[in-house]
Design an enzyme around this catalytic site. Structure first.
Site, PDB file in Angstrom:
ATOM      1  N   LYS A  83       0.844  -1.205   0.000  1.00 31.26           N
ATOM      2  CA  LYS A  83       0.000   0.000   0.000  1.00 31.26           C
ATOM      3  C   LYS A  83       0.877   1.252   0.000  1.00 31.26           C
ATOM      4  CE  LYS A  83      -3.881  -2.422   2.066  1.00 31.26           C
ATOM      5  NZ  LYS A  83      -4.798  -2.683   3.184  1.00 31.26           N
ATOM      6  N   GLN A 118      -5.024  -1.640   9.226  1.00 30.92           N
ATOM      7  CA  GLN A 118      -4.913  -2.951   8.594  1.00 30.92           C
ATOM      8  C   GLN A 118      -5.563  -4.007   9.485  1.00 30.92           C
ATOM      9  OE1 GLN A 118      -3.824  -3.408   5.524  1.00 30.92           O
ATOM     10  NE2 GLN A 118      -4.039  -5.611   5.560  1.00 30.92           N
ATOM     11  N   ASP A 131     -11.208   2.530   3.005  1.00 30.75           N
ATOM     12  CA  ASP A 131     -11.514   1.100   2.882  1.00 30.75           C
ATOM     13  C   ASP A 131     -12.997   0.879   2.580  1.00 30.75           C
ATOM     14  OD1 ASP A 131      -9.371  -0.705   3.092  1.00 30.75           O
ATOM     15  OD2 ASP A 131      -9.211  -0.414   5.261  1.00 30.75           O
TER      16      ASP A 131
END
Ligand code: GUN
Length: 281
Positions: free
Chosen positions: A51, A95, A118
């Protein structure tokens, strides 16, 4: 035919890079993504590294917070509150999965909906359910982009999603429904799963079981999308028995090189979109 996520992903990233440069020229700063990881799970560390690398590749700024397992929840909460208030931070992600003992729901609730790149927040998931999408969960969003490349009209198609997670299965089903598919969601308690799957024109496998989808579950000419990333004897294997199902499918995604590369690309797209939305760019 193969749908190669790595090719679609490279094309999309090239577009994002151009838009990021335009954004920076206009606003004098780069779009910025903050990534928080807790603990030492190797798969999560790889995702986070990729990422951060994706941000660099497309010219975005990234902030990387690494906390050891055992760091007090309050410390991570403080970071999230600061990032939420920081005008120069456009996207924030924690995460997952978090190590045992952390209150995931509490931590994620500290990410403002506008910075939830997200697409996991109740508001963002709810907006998708109402077909008013704002930020779409990265993996299902990437799957829709890959489906677009087939040129197949999804209207009225039977779509079967195997898996009902909040991060993949549910948003995937909603996206397909919003695209006018007739959608069935299967899961671990589904009866006659093979029979239901075998009626699918579009079959999405998001179960997390290596080679779960076998030829008897696949209709001739179906589009098969494999969201699974399973490690078996050090090798990456999808949820689909690729070697055999490939012969029956009209389009199929491989693992690796299929859905995986698209997920991070859609995260970058979501971060750029969040930056633009804030500045009405
Ligand atoms: N863990 C596995 N996939 C994801 C994802 O898309 N976002 C976050 N935050 N964690 C993940």
């Amino acid at each position: 035919m193969l749908i190669l996520g790595k090719v679609v992903s490279a094309d999309t990233r090239a577009e994002i890079k151009k838009e990021v440069a335009r954004f920076e020229e206009k606003y004098g700063r780069k779009p910025c993504l903050a990534v928080i990881i807790v603990g030492e799970d190797p798969a999560s560390q790889t995702y986070v590294r990729n990422k951060i690398a994706g941000c660099a590749e497309t010219g975005m700024r990234s902030l990387h917070y690494e906390y050891a397992d055992g760091t007090p929840q309050s410390e991570i909460e403080k970071t999230l509150v600061d990032l939420a208030a920081d005008e120069t931070v456009d996207g924030i992600l924690v995460q997952l999965p978090l190590p045992k003992g952390y209150d995931e729901r509490k931590l994620l609730s500290l990410i403002p909906d506008e910075k939830d790149v997200d697409g996991f927040s109740p508001t963002n998931l709810g907006l998708l359910a109402m077909n008013r999408p704002r930020t779409i969960s990265c993996t299902p969003f990437g799957v829709m982009k890959m489906l677009e490349t087939t040129g197949v009209d999804l209207k009225g198609k039977n779509a079967v999603v195997i898996g009902r997670s909040n991060t993949v299965g549910k948003p995937m089903a909603m996206l397909l429904l919003n695209a006018d598919c007739t959608v069935t969601v299967c899961h671990s308690k589904t009866k006659n799963l093979a029979e239901i799957a075998s009626k699918a024109d579009v079959l999405i496998a998001a179960i997390g079981k290596p080679k779960f989808v076998t030829t008897d579950m696949v209709k001739d000419g179906a589009i098969v999308i494999d969201v699974g990333i399973n490690r078996v004897d050090g090798k990456l294997v999808g949820d689909v028995d690729f070697e055999n199902v490939e012969k029956k499918a009209s389009f199929i995604t491989p693992v690796p090189g299929g859905v995986g590369p698209m997920t991070i690309t859609m995260l970058l797209a979501n971060t750029l979109q969040a930056a633009k939305a804030k500045l009405k760019a």
